[in-house]
Design an enzyme around this catalytic site. Structure first.
Site, mmCIF file in Angstrom:
data_model
loop_
_atom_site.group_PDB
_atom_site.id
_atom_site.type_symbol
_atom_site.label_atom_id
_atom_site.label_comp_id
_atom_site.label_asym_id
_atom_site.label_seq_id
_atom_site.Cartn_x
_atom_site.Cartn_y
_atom_site.Cartn_z
ATOM 1 N N ARG A 116 0.851 -1.195 0.080
ATOM 2 C CA ARG A 116 0.166 0.214 0.015
ATOM 3 C C ARG A 116 0.903 1.106 0.125
ATOM 4 O O ARG A 116 0.707 2.216 -0.702
ATOM 5 C CB ARG A 116 -0.892 0.110 1.233
ATOM 6 N N THR A 117 1.800 1.160 1.196
ATOM 7 C CA THR A 117 2.760 2.434 0.975
ATOM 8 C C THR A 117 3.504 2.655 -0.169
ATOM 9 O O THR A 117 3.585 3.842 -0.687
ATOM 10 C CB THR A 117 3.260 2.463 2.414
ATOM 11 N N LYS A 170 26.557 -10.850 1.959
ATOM 12 C CA LYS A 170 26.968 -9.620 1.263
ATOM 13 C C LYS A 170 27.308 -8.593 2.593
ATOM 14 O O LYS A 170 28.262 -7.896 2.167
ATOM 15 C CB LYS A 170 26.103 -9.112 0.347
ATOM 16 N N ARG A 212 11.824 2.155 3.459
ATOM 17 C CA ARG A 212 11.101 1.519 4.391
ATOM 18 C C ARG A 212 11.913 0.393 4.989
ATOM 19 O O ARG A 212 12.660 -0.292 4.492
ATOM 20 C CB ARG A 212 9.974 0.571 3.906
ATOM 21 N N HIS A 238 6.151 6.914 11.073
ATOM 22 C CA HIS A 238 5.672 6.728 9.799
ATOM 23 C C HIS A 238 5.019 7.919 9.411
ATOM 24 O O HIS A 238 3.883 8.130 9.301
ATOM 25 C CB HIS A 238 4.557 5.455 10.019
#
Lengths: 308, 308, 308
Positions: free
Chosen positions: C55-56, C85, C106, C134
């Site tokens: 969604r975001t 890595k 995010r 957020h």
């Protein structure tokens, strides 16, 4: 062009609407040959895929971009309905319609596209819902036959392979029934023969069909051989059944010798070995051209549902 | 500019072609500084990645977009060849070429890019095929040396770290052999020393090289230290071997003190601890600039293979 | 408009800056209604997602595209920091900033956005860092209240559901404290009540709040019911606790009867069953409009951090 908003199932297309779609599709071939158009400039398509289907997704995305539009993508839409979050499909659609002007949706459940369309304020294009429908594949198959053979009325098509599980042959049967004097041959291993519901549908619509065993004999009498993959994933533990079905009907150079010169071989792809590689060079092998027609069909549909 | 269609392996670039590419690359730096161009407007690049490599993928995608082009992406191309579906790479390419004007491909098998190019009607750019080639990385390394040091003829480069498994040092050795009076130092832990095939290649092409043990001594005599990561994933269960190799040659402030003022440190990235963070602030630390050069090189290649 | 470069946490927004943002946001609604703008033409946004949040991500991508910009995406950024890595977040940012003009990030760790911003030369927009911040969600919540109710001073908001774990209610509390005469009701099951730190913050800033048990009584006195999901994933094995918390406060037709005519119901979504579907048709159900406001807020922020 005002007869379509959502694209949900093959049954929604009658002969006249298919005629319109195919006419726009032809224009789209020209658009691609001059590297696209800007007709859908600033429009956004969201691909909402609950299961991966890279070919179909790329085909839609390429179609949108060729028309000047933009794309936002998700291949992990299943996250929306995950156990922890548990959102309904209806809620997801109400949110995603805020991100895009059209939603292309792939789902693992039959009927999901219909449910999405029932709440959506933007067009929903069904890119396959489980064992249910995959209407854009069906349209591109019919378009390919028209383009390769030159007509749809009076056509003879041999459907070969997994006729029980393949949703493409089922949808194709529905759409071909819209045309006159169509004749179908069904050539399938015993365990995956065409199901009764389609046969009854064809009977009701006056489409002549025959179940046959000899692919060479059928090839001699057909305009189109529509070969399909025996789907390993449908057989589960029944490996022996799968193995016996798999090797039974192969399109190879012998088949091509039997096929008339104006005939064509189609396949929804991917193929494994049900068409021998030796066939690829034959000009009657139309399956890669068929795949490319997917772009044009999807461009036509996007334009028809989005153009004001 | 008509000497390239596919970009498959470092060996295809001779001195003259590299000169052309680097000249276009320099123009591309200016294009980025004015926020892009529209030279590849309406063209589509498909990234066909059979294994994830986010850095490389984003670098190509950013390059395409900076030139005004568009991108369709797959990071799950392995699905195409999944057990259930079993499509050949050749068939996949024949389909994907219908979606795009150029294909950037990453594969887990050496030679895959060559196989793709053999059937493709659009340019294939190899973004790494297994332990094989990664030609755009090799080009950006050479470009970075030229840009940072000012010349390629007469250069002295110390290759440090995992010289056995690192495909970047191998490709770099091939490309540097195109220039005159190049001298290479190999500084590697015992278990990951440079392999015989490269040494023989360098002998045949008259490139002087020496295997050395003392990094400080080497730094004093080098224009470029090309440090590489000891690749944990290549050691499997041999943890002790990995741990002893890993800590042996670290570029730190002592190394930088030994390096001439006009010298540079390069690294293909990612790094773990083989370059100490204290080095990052040194103007001779060129590895982040090197990473950014990847965009310009890839813009140049895209322009050269796509521009009519 | 020169007061923002990075967008990291709710606390960075004072009343005046929010006023500016909301004013740009309103313009953005008009931009979308005429199918976008080309103000960010040729700019590239990278979405760097270390955990999926479709969604975001789609909301930011759609926002960037509506402004004429382009997007490169990764949903698998965790690969950068994988065991094999082992790259630091700082190194990753230094590379990705070469691919894009703004990075939307995010991350699964609280404070990650701050660390990224400390090294980045392009703006970082925090799209959620673990249990931390957020901020764009918080802004869209406040914007929605302003738009739906018409004012922020003197507002009464009932926060319902999981007040202990929901970062949206925590951030909303911070931002509402910027306005005058705000009154908050906290209505939460015993196990997920509002934490002490927020209560102390509200006390210090003179915001009146009350903990209440009766949702109907609270609804009668509120301008906004901000309902939240009881987050199953926070309860681990404590299934009984989860089940008892989950069913306790449902917004249904009884709640709506108690709510004033000018009141509104908000929810950050996704919902499960804490708002009954029967409420969806009520014009005071503002949660889908709230989700759509996310696009406008993100467009405003992108424009403000990118426009020279």
């Amino acid at each position: 062009m005002d007869r379509m908003f959502h694209v949900i199932e093959a049954q929604q297309f009658d002969r006249e609407l298919m005629g319109e779609i195919f006419s726009v599709t032809k224009e789209m071939e020209e658009v691609v040959s001059r590297y696209g158009s800007s007709i859908l400039n600033r429009r956004i398509m969201a691909t909402l895929f609950y299961e991966p289907s890279t070919r179909t997704r790329l085909s839609f995305e390429s179609a949108m971009i060729r028309l000047g539009g933009n794309v936002v993508t998700t291949e992990s839409a299943r996250e929306f309905s995950s156990a922890a979050k548990g959102e309904t499909l209806e809620d997801t659609i109400r949110i995603v319609e805020g991100y895009a002007d059209v939603i292309v949706m792939r789902h693992f459940e039959s009927g999901a596209a219909r449910r999405a369309a029932d709440v959506a304020s933007v067009p929903i294009l069904n890119a396959g819902d489980g064992p249910g429908q995959h209407p854009t594949q069906a349209l591109l198959d019919v378009y390919t036959i028209k383009k390769e053979i030159g007509r749809l009325d009076g056509i003879t098509v041999a459907m070969v392979g997994d006729l029980a599980n393949g949703r493409t042959v089922r949808s194709l049967a529905y759409l071909l029934a819209r045309y006159d004097d169509v004749k179908l041959f069904f050539v399938a291993p015993e365990v995956v023969r065409m199901k009764q519901d389609i046969k009854e549908y064809l009977d009701r619509h006056g489409v002549h069909f025959e179940e046959k065993e000899d692919l060479i004999e059928v090839a001699q009498q057909s305009d189109v051989i529509y070969q399909t993959r025996i789907q390993r994933e449908r057989f589960g533990d029944r490996i022996a059944d799968y193995e016996s079905a798999r090797g039974k009907y192969i399109v190879d150079s012998n088949t091509m010798e039997a096929l008339p010169e104006a005939g064509r071989v189609l396949h929804p792809l991917p193929r494994i070995d049900e068409i021998a590689p030796e066939v690829d060079g034959d000009p009657r092998a139309a399956y890669f051209r068929q795949a490319h027609n997917g772009i044009y069909i999807r461009m036509a549909l996007l334009r028809m549902v989005l153009e004001a």
